[in-house]
Scaffold this motif. Structure first.
Motif, PDB file in Angstrom:
ATOM      1  N   LYS A  48      -4.792 -21.126 -30.052  1.00  0.00           N
ATOM      2  CA  LYS A  48      -5.542 -21.679 -28.916  1.00  0.00           C
ATOM      3  C   LYS A  48      -4.603 -21.952 -27.740  1.00  0.00           C
ATOM      4  N   TYR A  49      -3.430 -22.505 -28.041  1.00  0.00           N
ATOM      5  CA  TYR A  49      -2.456 -22.775 -26.980  1.00  0.00           C
ATOM      6  C   TYR A  49      -1.964 -21.471 -26.365  1.00  0.00           C
ATOM      7  N   SER A  97      -3.533 -18.674 -26.128  1.00  0.00           N
ATOM      8  CA  SER A  97      -4.590 -18.118 -25.290  1.00  0.00           C
ATOM      9  C   SER A  97      -4.620 -18.792 -23.924  1.00  0.00           C
ATOM     10  N   GLU A 106      -3.930 -21.676 -36.208  1.00  0.00           N
ATOM     11  CA  GLU A 106      -5.111 -21.576 -35.353  1.00  0.00           C
ATOM     12  C   GLU A 106      -4.955 -22.419 -34.092  1.00  0.00           C
ATOM     13  N   GLU A 107      -4.328 -23.595 -34.220  1.00  0.00           N
ATOM     14  CA  GLU A 107      -4.099 -24.441 -33.046  1.00  0.00           C
ATOM     15  C   GLU A 107      -3.066 -23.794 -32.119  1.00  0.00           C
TER      16      GLU A 107
END
Length: 379
Positions: A334-335, A337, A330-331
């Protein structure tokens, strides 16, 4: 109005002789005097010995005999060795900044490789308007060049932002402050393969990605392509697909390991100096690329590569064995995106940059044909 053309050698002097030349191995990271050489960067390095300063009255124009780089220098400097020419116009006849733009747009042979190009410069016939008109033209082209450089700065700053964000999100890979699991790049990959070794040329059915198409920062430069024909049975194996990571396995020591994620809609095959890898469910390709393009990643790659006949190399096995932190997916998403938003912004800047370059080229051609009649403020 059409300006008369005159031989460049009638209005320009080669004043290189008599100046001290600094070998690249003698460059310092900082010092009293910048060293101007034929490299792409305006300043190659520094020296502390001010007695090495170029003796010619400033400003001067620098021409790279091997690289064809042209530089306008109006500050005290020392001269880099090997292939640097210092040119000085005849006073009252030719303006230095005008000469700079004349040489910037000069059509020199592109197939001379790392040969000497100054012999072609000496054969040039250049347009020679009156001195005041030369200065007016140079001022207009200066304005266009300033706009172009600001666009490039925006692109460079966006690339730097991505590196900073990677560090902020995932922390120092050495100290691992967020206590991520440690693994190997190979743990995050589903498949790995080398590109095609078939020879490319100026003609062919498919464009081919080569090592020079990956930028140092991890982007794509697709304005210098070669082409290749390929059997249908090999096409799947060697065609890049969206989400593929392409890793430059062979290059100079400074450039080996250039890495970028392929996100183009058009079809491209990829060459043998590149390694293509596809991620598994543990990773986003932007995370692995971001890691290898980080300051830490660049240093790691420089330290691990092997030199083979003047080139540095990192093979597929070594690439997969690189230690890497494995943050939660999930982290990584985010990166990824954020990378997409930044890349879209860079694409926008590049499009504007292309239009700016076209305007600058058009202005230059008009100027040297005597057709640039608009005042500076209207450009």
């Amino acid at each position: 109005m059409t300006w008369p053309n005159v031989p460049l050698t009638d209005v320009v002097k080669d004043v290189t002789s008599g100046n001290a030349k600094i070998m690249q191995k003698e460059y310092l990271q900082e010092g009293a005097l910048p060293v101007i050489d034929q490299g792409k960067e305006f300043i190659g390095g520094y020296v502390d010995d001010v007695s090495l300063q170029c003796k010619e009255e400033l400003p001067v124009v620098i021409f790279g005999d091997h690289t064809r780089e042209v530089k306008f220098v109006d500050q005290p400097f020392a001269l880099g060795a090997d292939g640097v020419k210092v040119l000085k116009p005849i006073a009252g006849v030719l303006d230095e900044k005008y000469l700079y733009y004349v040489l910037k747009q000069a059509k020199l042979p592109e197939d001379a490789g790392y040969s000497r190009h100054f012999k072609f410069v000496k054969r040039l016939q250049i347009p020679l308007p009156p001195l005041e008109e030369q200065k007016r033209i140079a001022a207009i082209l200066d304005k266009a060049d300033t706009i172009r450089r600001k666009r490039q700065q925006a692109i460079d700053l966006t690339d730097q932002l991505l590196r900073s964000v990677f560090w902020d999100m995932f922390g120092d890979p050495v100290t691992n402050p967020k206590k991520y699991k440690m693994g190997k790049i190979g743990d995050l990959l589903d498949s790995v393969n080398y590109g095609t070794s078939a020879k490319a040329g100026v003609e062919g059915k498919y464009p081919i990605l080569r090592m020079n198409n990956i930028t140092y920062e991890g982007g794509w430069k697709l304005n210098d392509l070669k082409y290749i024909d390929m059997d249908e049975k090999d096409l799947k194996k060697y065609t890049a697909e969206p989400g593929d990571i392409l890793f430059n396995r062979t290059n100079s020591k400074e450039l080996v390991g250039k890495t970028a994620v392929f996100r183009e809609e058009s079809s491209y095959v990829f060459a043998g100096y590149l390694i293509r890898s596809k991620v598994n469910s543990l990773a986003k390709p932007e995370y692995i690329s971001g890691f290898l393009n980080s300051f830490y990643g660049k240093k790691l790659l420089r330290n691990m590569c092997k030199n083979i006949v003047g080139m540095a190399n990192i093979n597929a096995k070594e690439y997969q064995a690189i230690n890497i932190l494995i943050p939660p997916i999930e982290e990584q998403k985010k990166y990824a995106s954020l990378v997409e938003r930044c890349r879209n912004k860079i694409a926008f800047y590049r499009n504007v940059q292309k239009k700016t370059d076209e305007l600058s080229n058009a202005l230059t051609q008009q100027a040297f044909r005597g057709e640039l009649t608009k005042p500076i403020n209207s450009i």
